[in-house]
Design an enzyme around this catalytic site. Structure first.
Site, short mmCIF file in Angstrom:
data_model
loop_
_atom_site.label_atom_id
_atom_site.label_comp_id
_atom_site.label_asym_id
_atom_site.label_seq_id
_atom_site.Cartn_x
_atom_site.Cartn_y
_atom_site.Cartn_z
CG HIS A 1 0.13 6.13 -0.73
ND1 HIS A 1 -1.05 6.62 -1.25
CD2 HIS A 1 -0.18 5.62 0.50
CE1 HIS A 1 -2.03 6.43 -0.37
NE2 HIS A 1 -1.54 5.81 0.69
CD GLU B 1 -5.26 5.84 2.04
OE1 GLU B 1 -5.20 4.78 2.67
OE2 GLU B 1 -4.26 6.51 1.76
CG HIS C 1 -1.76 1.18 1.39
ND1 HIS C 1 -3.04 1.27 0.88
CD2 HIS C 1 -1.51 2.36 2.00
CE1 HIS C 1 -3.54 2.47 1.17
NE2 HIS C 1 -2.63 3.15 1.85
CD GLU C 2 2.03 3.41 3.84
OE1 GLU C 2 2.20 4.51 3.28
OE2 GLU C 2 1.11 3.22 4.66
ZN LIG Z 1 -2.56 5.18 2.37
#
Ligand SMILES: [Zn+2]
Length: 278
Positions: free
Chosen positions: A152, A214, A148-149
C-alpha cells in the site's frame, strides 16, 4: 479520466536510456502543465506501471501520518512482550529491504489487542495487533500481511485515495482553477486528506481501500515476499484461511481487507504469471 497522465501511454517498446526518458517526460510534463494545469497532479508509479492522480504532497502526508502515529501510540496499548515485537521487526526489516522503500523511517509496533488486523501509514509506521499475529503459524504468514501493507505504501495508495477524494469533492473545474491560481495551497483541504488517509486515528475507523488497491497491494506484497526470501505459496494459504475465518465471524480485518475466492484466485494467477515457485 483525470487520472490519465499525458505521459502514461509510454509507447516505446524498446527501452531508451533513462536520462533520455527523463528529459522527454520533463518536456511533456511542461507542455501538459501549460495547457491543463490539473494534469500536473499526475505521477507515474514505477512499482505499479500506471500513473496516479497526485494532488497531495508527500510532505502533507508525512505530517498527517506522524500525527496519526502519535495518536495511535497514545490510544492503543503497546504489547510488552518482546518476542512479538522481535518477530514483527525481523519480518518487517526483510520485507522493507526488498520493497525498495528504504527512504522511509519504518517502525513496527505490536498492539495488545485480540483484534485481527494490521495497518500501515504512508510514512512507514506499521501497526499489527496481537490477535492477527496469533493466527500466523509461520513468518511467511507475517510476511504476507507485511508485504501487503508495504505494498500500500509502495503503491502510494493513501495519497491517491486522498487525491481522488479531493478531486471528487472539489470538482474538476474548480480543481483546475484552484491549482492553477493558488500556488497549490492545500491547507484548506487537510480534513479531506486526513479522512482519505484511511488510518482513521482522528475518525476512529480504518477506511477500506478500493478493490483495485487491495489487489495491487496483494501483488506487490507477493513480490516483496519473494524478494525477501519468503514462500509466496504461504500467502495463498494465509488468505484462504482468512476467507474461511471471515465466513465464521466478522473479523475487523475483513472489513478493511475483504478476502474471498476472487482475491485468492488473483493472487494465484500472479504467482503463476511471475513464475514464483516458493
Ligand atoms: Zn489492504
Amino acid at each position: 479520466m483525470i487520472a490519465t497522465s499525458p505521459k502514461g501511454g509510454n509507447v516505446m517498446s524498446s527501452k531508451p536510456p533513462a536520462d533520455l526518458v527523463r528529459r522527454r517526460e520533463m518536456i511533456m510534463g511542461f507542455a501538459a502543465g501549460s495547457v491543463l494545469p490539473f494534469i500536473a497532479g499526475c505521477a507515474d508509479n514505477a512499482a505499479l506501471g500506471r500513473s496516479q492522480l497526485m494532488l497531495v504532497s508527500d510532505n502533507q502526508l508525512a505530517q498527517l501520518s506522524s500525527q496519526a502515529w502519535q495518536d495511535s501510540l497514545q490510544r492503543e496499548r503497546v504489547l510488552r512482550d518482546p518476542s512479538y515485537q522481535r518477530r514483527l521487526q525481523r519480518v518487517g526489516d526483510r520485507v522493507v529491504a526488498a520493497s525498495g522503500q528504504t527512504h522511509l523511517d519504518w517502525e513496527f509496533v505490536v498492539f495488545d489487542s485480540d483484534t485481527v488486523n494490521a495497518w500501515v501509514l504512508p510514512n512507514g509506521k506499521v501497526g499489527f495487533y496481537k490477535g492477527i499475529l496469533d493466527i500466523m503459524d509461520t513468518d511467511d504468514h507475517v510476511a504476507t500481511v507485511m508485504g501487503h501493507e508495504v505494498g500500500h505504501v509502495a503503491g502510494r495508495h493513501s495519497a491517491e485515495r486522498a487525491s481522488q477524494q479531493m478531486a471528487a469533492q472539489m470538482g474538476v473545474n474548480l480543481l483546475a482553477s484552484a491549482i492553477g491560481s493558488s500556488g497549490a495551497d492545500y491547507a484548506q483541504y487537510s480534513d479531506d486528506i486526513g479522512a482519505a488517509l484511511g488510518m482513521g486515528v482522528t475518525y476512529g475507523v480504518i477506511l477500506p481501500y478500493s478493490r483495485e488497491h487491495e489487489y495491487e497491494a496483494d501483488r506487490l506484497g507477493v513480490d516483496f515476499m519473494v524478494g525477501s526470501g519468503y514462500d509466496p505459496r504461504q500467502a495463498v494459504d494465509f488468505w484462504i484461511g482468512m476467507a474461511a475465518m471471515n465466513d465464521h465471524h466478522s473479523a475487523e480485518f475483513a472489513s478493511t481487507h475483504p478476502s474471498d475466492d476472487n482475491r485468492v484466485a488473483a493472487m494465484r494467477a500472479h504467482i503463476q504469471a511471475r513464475g514464483y515457485t516458493g
